[in-house]
Enzyme design. Structure first.
Site, PDB file in Angstrom:
ATOM      1  CG  HIS A 172      -4.105   0.202   6.768  1.00 40.21           C
ATOM      2  ND1 HIS A 172      -4.376   0.579   8.285  1.00 40.21           N
ATOM      3  CD2 HIS A 172      -2.777   0.221   6.529  1.00 40.21           C
ATOM      4  CE1 HIS A 172      -2.767   1.337   8.169  1.00 40.21           C
ATOM      5  NE2 HIS A 172      -2.276   1.096   7.091  1.00 40.21           N
TER       6      HIS A 172
ATOM      7  CG  ASP B  77       0.399  -1.435   7.711  1.00 42.01           C
ATOM      8  OD1 ASP B  77       1.612  -2.863   7.967  1.00 42.01           O
ATOM      9  OD2 ASP B  77       0.781  -0.337   7.755  1.00 42.01           O
TER      10      ASP B  77
ATOM     11  CG  HIS C  53       3.504  -2.237  11.428  1.00 44.79           C
ATOM     12  ND1 HIS C  53       4.894  -0.842  11.384  1.00 44.79           N
ATOM     13  CD2 HIS C  53       2.908  -1.887  10.804  1.00 44.79           C
ATOM     14  CE1 HIS C  53       4.728  -0.271  10.592  1.00 44.79           C
ATOM     15  NE2 HIS C  53       3.273  -0.450  10.007  1.00 44.79           N
TER      16      HIS C  53
ATOM     17  CG  HIS D 276      -0.088  -0.172   2.314  1.00 45.49           C
ATOM     18  ND1 HIS D 276       0.419  -1.280   2.798  1.00 45.49           N
ATOM     19  CD2 HIS D 276      -0.624   1.106   3.519  1.00 45.49           C
ATOM     20  CE1 HIS D 276       0.746  -1.273   4.462  1.00 45.49           C
ATOM     21  NE2 HIS D 276      -0.197   0.201   4.398  1.00 45.49           N
TER      22      HIS D 276
ATOM     23  CG  HIS E  38       0.039   4.218   4.568  1.00 43.59           C
ATOM     24  ND1 HIS E  38      -0.996   3.079   5.907  1.00 43.59           N
ATOM     25  CD2 HIS E  38      -1.013   5.190   4.417  1.00 43.59           C
ATOM     26  CE1 HIS E  38      -2.197   3.784   5.118  1.00 43.59           C
ATOM     27  NE2 HIS E  38      -2.415   4.977   4.742  1.00 43.59           N
TER      28      HIS E  38
ATOM     29  CG  ASP F 133       4.769   2.430   7.093  1.00 40.21           C
ATOM     30  OD1 ASP F 133       4.107   2.992   6.944  1.00 40.21           O
ATOM     31  OD2 ASP F 133       4.338   1.201   8.075  1.00 40.21           O
ATOM     32  CG  HIS F 134       4.435  -0.525   4.101  1.00 39.91           C
ATOM     33  ND1 HIS F 134       3.990  -1.669   4.417  1.00 39.91           N
ATOM     34  CD2 HIS F 134       3.306  -0.020   5.626  1.00 39.91           C
ATOM     35  CE1 HIS F 134       3.869  -0.993   6.105  1.00 39.91           C
ATOM     36  NE2 HIS F 134       3.603  -0.298   6.801  1.00 39.91           N
TER      37      HIS F 134
HETATM   38 FE    FE Z   1       2.095   0.573   8.408  1.00 39.46          FE
HETATM   39 ZN    ZN Z   2       0.133   1.406   6.494  1.00 40.63          ZN
END
Ligand code: FE
Ligand code: ZN
Length: 241
Positions: free
Chosen positions: A113, A132, A170, A56, A58, A60-61
Site C-alpha cells: 500500500h 491499510d 477502515h 504508514h 498517510h 489519515d494514519h
Molecule cells: Fe488509510
Molecule cells: Zn493508507
C-alpha cells in the site's frame, strides 16, 4: 495479562484504536487518524498515552501525530516513511520488537500500500494491527508497492494464527463484500457478506476480523499467487459496485 483494545470510529471510515497493557496500564494508540477523537477517548477512559504506533505515512494514519504527542507526551514509533509528514522518535522495520509494558509487539514489514508499511503483532494475545494492508474481504490499494510486494505481505499475514484478531484501519467491508461476490464463489463468502450487510445496516462495525475468516472468504488472500492477486487487485480498482 492481556492487551485490551478499544476501537472507535474516526473521520468518515477510519477506526482509531487504543491498546492497553493490562499488567502495567501502559497504553498505545495505533495511528492518529483524528487527534481530537483519540484525546477524547483517552479522557473518557482516564488513560494516559505512552506510545503512538504508526503503520504508514498517510495523513489519515499519521496526520494527528503532532497534536497527540503535544497533548500526551507520547513517543512516536513508526516506519521511516512517516517522516514525510511528521517527526518519528523511534524508527522501526520488519523484525523489530516494540514493548508496551509486558506486551511484546512484533513489527512485520507489510509494504505494498506504501513501501514502508508495517503491521504490529502481539503473538501472546493473537492481535494484529494491520493498517491499510489487509481489510475484511479486501486489501489496500497499491499506491507505492508492486503486486508482488503486496502478495508477499498478505502471505505473511495469512501465516499468522487462525484466531488472530485483525484490526483493519477502515470500515470498507460492505463495499469489499459487493466486489468479492462478483469475483469469488467461496462457499463461506455469501454467508459472510449477508452478515456484513446486516451488521452495517444496524450500524455495527465489521472490524476486527480474523485470519481464519479472511483466508476462507477474502478474494485477495484466496488468489493463490502474485499474478492472480494482481488481476484481482486490478479488477477491484475499476469495480463499480
Ligand atoms: Fe488509510
Ligand atoms: Zn493508507
Amino acid at each position: 495479562m492481556p492487551l485490551i483494545v478499544r476501537q472507535f470510529p474516526c473521520l468518515s471510515d477510519n477506526y482509531g484504536f487504543l491498546a492497553r497493557d493490562e499488567a502495567t496500564g501502559l497504553t498505545a494508540c495505533i495511528d492518529t487518524p483524528d487527534a481530537g477523537a483519540i484525546l477524547k477517548e483517552l479522557d473518557t477512559l482516564g488513560w494516559s498515552l505512552s506510545l503512538i504506533l504508526n503503520t504508514h505515512w498517510h495523513r489519515d494514519h499519521a496526520g494527528g501525530n503532532a497534536e497527540v504527542k503535544a497533548a500526551t507526551g507520547a513517543t512516536i514509533v513508526g516506519p521511516a516513511e512517516v517522516e514525510k509528514i511528521a517527526p518519528v522518535d523511534r524508527k522501526v522495520a520488519d523484525g523489530d520488537v516494540v514493548d508496551l509494558g509486558e506486551t511484546r509487539l512484533q513489527v512485520i514489514g507489510t509494504g505494498g500500500h506504501t513501501l514502508g508499511h508495517v503491521t504490529y503483532f502481539d503473538a501472546a494475545d493473537e492481535i494484529a494491527f494491520v493498517g491499510d494492508t489487509l481489510f475484511s474481504l479486501g486489501c489496500g490499494r497499491l499506491f507505492e508497492g508492486t503486486a508482488e510486494q503486496m502478495w508477499a505481505s498478505l502471505s505473511k499475514l495469512a501465516a499468522l494464527p487462525d484466531d488472530t484478531a485483525v484490526y483493519c484501519a477502515h470500515e470498507y467491508t460492505a463495499a469489499n463484500a459487493r466486489f468479492a461476490l462478483s469475483v469469488d464463489d467461496a462457499p463461506a463468502l455469501r454467508a459472510r457478506a449477508e452478515e456484513v450487510f446486516a451488521a452495517r445496516g444496524r450500524g455495527e462495525p465489521t472490524v476486527p476480523t480474523t485470519i481464519a475468516r479472511e483466508k476462507a472468504t477474502n478474494p485477495f488472500l484466496r488468489a493463490g499467487d502474485a499474478a492472480a492477486f494482481a488481476a484481482v487487485r486490478a479488477a477491484k480498482d475499476v469495480f463499480q459496485g
